[in-house]
Design a protein around this motif. Structure first.
Motif, PDB file in Angstrom:
ATOM      1  N   ASP A 144     121.097 -17.107 -74.339  1.00 23.92           N
ATOM      2  CA  ASP A 144     120.962 -15.821 -73.158  1.00 23.92           C
ATOM      3  C   ASP A 144     121.066 -15.116 -74.805  1.00 23.92           C
ATOM      4  O   ASP A 144     121.926 -15.083 -75.541  1.00 23.92           O
ATOM      5  CB  ASP A 144     121.943 -16.198 -72.624  1.00 23.92           C
ATOM      6  CG  ASP A 144     123.592 -15.123 -72.269  1.00 23.92           C
ATOM      7  OD1 ASP A 144     122.651 -13.795 -72.780  1.00 23.92           O
ATOM      8  OD2 ASP A 144     124.721 -14.868 -72.949  1.00 23.92           O
ATOM      9  N   ASN A 147     117.845  -8.573 -75.356  1.00 25.96           N
ATOM     10  CA  ASN A 147     116.639  -7.979 -75.115  1.00 25.96           C
ATOM     11  C   ASN A 147     116.018  -6.722 -76.313  1.00 25.96           C
ATOM     12  O   ASN A 147     116.205  -5.387 -76.303  1.00 25.96           O
ATOM     13  CB  ASN A 147     116.396  -7.714 -73.527  1.00 25.96           C
ATOM     14  CG  ASN A 147     115.030  -6.488 -73.151  1.00 25.96           C
ATOM     15  OD1 ASN A 147     113.658  -7.020 -73.753  1.00 25.96           O
ATOM     16  ND2 ASN A 147     114.873  -6.489 -72.160  1.00 25.96           N
ATOM     17  N   ILE A 203     110.018 -12.020 -75.538  1.00 27.03           N
ATOM     18  CA  ILE A 203     109.690 -13.299 -75.006  1.00 27.03           C
ATOM     19  C   ILE A 203     108.159 -13.846 -75.224  1.00 27.03           C
ATOM     20  O   ILE A 203     108.295 -15.406 -75.711  1.00 27.03           O
ATOM     21  CB  ILE A 203     109.425 -12.876 -73.392  1.00 27.03           C
ATOM     22  CG1 ILE A 203     109.074 -13.963 -73.087  1.00 27.03           C
ATOM     23  CG2 ILE A 203     108.331 -11.913 -73.403  1.00 27.03           C
ATOM     24  CD1 ILE A 203     110.022 -15.215 -71.884  1.00 27.03           C
ATOM     25  N   PHE A 206     109.673 -16.532 -78.980  1.00 29.77           N
ATOM     26  CA  PHE A 206     110.196 -17.391 -78.476  1.00 29.77           C
ATOM     27  C   PHE A 206     109.452 -17.871 -77.555  1.00 29.77           C
ATOM     28  O   PHE A 206     109.555 -19.714 -77.533  1.00 29.77           O
ATOM     29  CB  PHE A 206     111.232 -16.289 -77.252  1.00 29.77           C
ATOM     30  CG  PHE A 206     112.377 -16.521 -77.002  1.00 29.77           C
ATOM     31  CD1 PHE A 206     113.322 -17.417 -77.943  1.00 29.77           C
ATOM     32  CD2 PHE A 206     113.374 -14.774 -77.668  1.00 29.77           C
ATOM     33  CE1 PHE A 206     114.636 -17.534 -77.600  1.00 29.77           C
ATOM     34  CE2 PHE A 206     115.083 -15.536 -78.184  1.00 29.77           C
ATOM     35  CZ  PHE A 206     115.704 -16.595 -78.163  1.00 29.77           C
ATOM     36  N   SER A 207     108.035 -17.766 -76.607  1.00 29.53           N
ATOM     37  CA  SER A 207     107.550 -18.424 -76.164  1.00 29.53           C
ATOM     38  C   SER A 207     107.131 -19.707 -76.993  1.00 29.53           C
ATOM     39  O   SER A 207     107.181 -21.005 -76.869  1.00 29.53           O
ATOM     40  CB  SER A 207     106.161 -17.994 -75.450  1.00 29.53           C
ATOM     41  OG  SER A 207     106.925 -16.766 -74.680  1.00 29.53           O
ATOM     42  N   ILE A 210     109.531 -21.932 -79.327  1.00 30.18           N
ATOM     43  CA  ILE A 210     110.193 -22.996 -77.469  1.00 30.18           C
ATOM     44  C   ILE A 210     109.089 -24.159 -77.669  1.00 30.18           C
ATOM     45  O   ILE A 210     109.431 -25.110 -77.461  1.00 30.18           O
ATOM     46  CB  ILE A 210     110.051 -22.635 -76.536  1.00 30.18           C
ATOM     47  CG1 ILE A 210     111.919 -21.694 -76.393  1.00 30.18           C
ATOM     48  CG2 ILE A 210     110.277 -23.338 -75.473  1.00 30.18           C
ATOM     49  CD1 ILE A 210     111.979 -20.250 -75.478  1.00 30.18           C
ATOM     50  N   ILE A 217     109.569 -23.199 -71.185  1.00 25.21           N
ATOM     51  CA  ILE A 217     110.635 -22.695 -70.544  1.00 25.21           C
ATOM     52  C   ILE A 217     110.470 -22.753 -68.492  1.00 25.21           C
ATOM     53  O   ILE A 217     109.290 -22.780 -68.381  1.00 25.21           O
ATOM     54  CB  ILE A 217     109.868 -20.886 -70.908  1.00 25.21           C
ATOM     55  CG1 ILE A 217     109.752 -20.705 -72.180  1.00 25.21           C
ATOM     56  CG2 ILE A 217     111.200 -20.083 -70.176  1.00 25.21           C
ATOM     57  CD1 ILE A 217     109.280 -19.316 -72.723  1.00 25.21           C
ATOM     58  N   HIS A 219     112.571 -20.808 -66.175  1.00 29.89           N
ATOM     59  CA  HIS A 219     112.794 -19.290 -65.475  1.00 29.89           C
ATOM     60  C   HIS A 219     112.905 -18.663 -66.874  1.00 29.89           C
ATOM     61  O   HIS A 219     113.658 -18.783 -68.127  1.00 29.89           O
ATOM     62  CB  HIS A 219     113.708 -20.034 -65.097  1.00 29.89           C
ATOM     63  CG  HIS A 219     113.525 -20.351 -63.402  1.00 29.89           C
ATOM     64  ND1 HIS A 219     113.034 -18.996 -62.495  1.00 29.89           N
ATOM     65  CD2 HIS A 219     113.536 -20.791 -62.388  1.00 29.89           C
ATOM     66  CE1 HIS A 219     112.518 -19.204 -61.387  1.00 29.89           C
ATOM     67  NE2 HIS A 219     113.066 -20.997 -61.596  1.00 29.89           N
ATOM     68  N   THR A 220     113.170 -17.039 -66.713  1.00 32.09           N
ATOM     69  CA  THR A 220     113.479 -15.899 -67.942  1.00 32.09           C
ATOM     70  C   THR A 220     114.308 -15.123 -66.228  1.00 32.09           C
ATOM     71  O   THR A 220     113.587 -14.650 -65.359  1.00 32.09           O
ATOM     72  CB  THR A 220     112.194 -15.225 -68.286  1.00 32.09           C
ATOM     73  OG1 THR A 220     111.272 -15.102 -67.117  1.00 32.09           O
ATOM     74  CG2 THR A 220     111.747 -16.760 -69.239  1.00 32.09           C
ATOM     75  N   LEU A 237     117.824 -11.282 -72.532  1.00 30.96           N
ATOM     76  CA  LEU A 237     116.626 -11.644 -71.414  1.00 30.96           C
ATOM     77  C   LEU A 237     117.490 -13.539 -71.750  1.00 30.96           C
ATOM     78  O   LEU A 237     118.012 -14.427 -72.865  1.00 30.96           O
ATOM     79  CB  LEU A 237     116.068 -12.547 -72.917  1.00 30.96           C
ATOM     80  CG  LEU A 237     114.253 -12.761 -73.468  1.00 30.96           C
ATOM     81  CD1 LEU A 237     113.676 -13.189 -71.658  1.00 30.96           C
ATOM     82  CD2 LEU A 237     113.756 -13.063 -74.553  1.00 30.96           C
ATOM     83  N   LEU A 239     117.119 -17.533 -71.152  1.00 34.57           N
ATOM     84  CA  LEU A 239     115.951 -18.834 -70.919  1.00 34.57           C
ATOM     85  C   LEU A 239     116.351 -19.852 -70.613  1.00 34.57           C
ATOM     86  O   LEU A 239     117.715 -20.400 -71.001  1.00 34.57           O
ATOM     87  CB  LEU A 239     114.336 -18.280 -71.824  1.00 34.57           C
ATOM     88  CG  LEU A 239     114.075 -17.033 -72.791  1.00 34.57           C
ATOM     89  CD1 LEU A 239     113.790 -17.418 -74.234  1.00 34.57           C
ATOM     90  CD2 LEU A 239     113.272 -16.948 -72.015  1.00 34.57           C
ATOM     91  N   LEU A 241     115.213 -24.183 -70.171  1.00 37.92           N
ATOM     92  CA  LEU A 241     114.441 -24.311 -70.347  1.00 37.92           C
ATOM     93  C   LEU A 241     114.448 -25.627 -69.783  1.00 37.92           C
ATOM     94  O   LEU A 241     115.724 -26.400 -70.022  1.00 37.92           O
ATOM     95  CB  LEU A 241     114.549 -24.454 -72.025  1.00 37.92           C
ATOM     96  CG  LEU A 241     115.447 -23.171 -73.524  1.00 37.92           C
ATOM     97  CD1 LEU A 241     115.078 -23.172 -74.917  1.00 37.92           C
ATOM     98  CD2 LEU A 241     113.286 -22.048 -72.996  1.00 37.92           C
TER      99      LEU A 241
END
Ligand SMILES: C[S@@+](CC[C@H](N)C(=O)[O-])C[C@H]1O[C@@H](n2cnc3c(N)ncnc32)[C@H](O)[C@@H]1O
Length: 243
Positions: A144, A147, A203, A206-207, A210, A217, A219-220, A237, A239, A241
């Motif tokens: 969590d 943004n 995002i 982060f991607s 991750i 991921i 869901h966002t 934002l 995520l 995972l």
């Protein structure tokens, strides 16, 4: 891993941090937890690691909902406080999230911007790898985060907040890829200065970390009611995972 002088080791362990953030919305936090366990269909009795739990507000609530919860945090003072609430299915440990965790769980929750503190991206990857390694088969993780786009667009450069008789002078800026919040105050003639520093992880970035950690991921979400993430409008934002 760097030394004990890291800002997050000092600031989060002070009483001033808890004074400044005393008006956190616990109702909103509880609604978020209800929504998360419902969305992830996490059965009662499942185990949850609340990673960077602070004084344990989410841990205590999740335990009340019927989950077996471990709250983990680097701050010795916060864990000391949280331990007052421990029971057979609720424990608290002092743990640096960059080090492997001594347990396997069905879900790891990292809540309320408890990520992105470290200068080196490899340490963020390490945190995610530790999370992955602590998950049981089909386990899920939640990050969590703020943004960054909206936070930067609406940054208040300077403000003063008075709490418990303390004038907290707060200034914010974006510098070297971090959103930096400087907190200054004077008590009994003694000047104090701390800062918080969170990485500009959107995002896309982060991607990448991750993926590097071997997670994906699922869901966002953009807020605690689990509405879809929107880069411009969302406050958070969030995520979800999987390994
Ligand atoms: C913004 S607070 C959020 C606390 C809690 N999740 C909440 O919602 O009240 C961030 C927390 O991360 C913890 N923290 C910072 N660095 C850490 C680390 N390296 N390992 C574990 N916890 C850490 C701090 O001590 C602090 O309690």
């Amino acid at each position: 891993m760097s030394s004990k002088k890291d800002w997050f080791t000092d600031w989060f362990n002070t009483k001033y941090y808890h004074i400044l953030y005393q008006h956190r919305d616990d109702h909103e936090a509880q609604v978020f937890m209800n929504n998360l366990v419902s969305f992830t269909a996490l059965k009662k009795g499942s185990s949850i690691l609340d990673l960077a739990c602070g004084k344990g507000r989410h841990s205590i609530y999740l335990n009340k909902l019927g989950y077996k919860v471990t709250g983990a945090d680097l701050s010795i003072n916060s864990i000391k406080h949280a331990n007052e609430f421990k029971n057979d299915s609720l424990q608290f440990i002092v743990q640096d999230m960059r080090l492997p965790y001594p347990l396997k769980v069905d879900a790891v929750f990292n809540l309320f911007t408890s990520f992105g503190y470290f200068a080196n991206d490899d340490e963020d990857v390490k945190v995610l790898q530790n999370i992955k390694n602590s998950l049981n088969d089909k386990g899920v993780a939640v990050i969590d985060y703020l943004n960054v786009d909206k936070t930067i667009a609406r940054l208040t450069p300077k403000e003063t907040i008075v709490l418990d008789g303390i004038d907290f002078h707060i200034s914010k800026e974006v510098k070297n890829d971090f959103i930096i919040k400087k907190i200054e105050f004077t008590i009994d003639g003694k000047y104090h200065s701390y800062y918080e520093r969170v990485k500009c992880l959107d995002i896309n970035r982060f991607s990448k970390i991750i993926e590097k950690a071997g997670m994906k991921i699922i869901h966002t979400f953009g807020d605690y009611n689990l509405h879809t993430f929107d880069k411009i409008k969302s406050n958070r934002l969030i995520l979800l995972l999987g390994a």
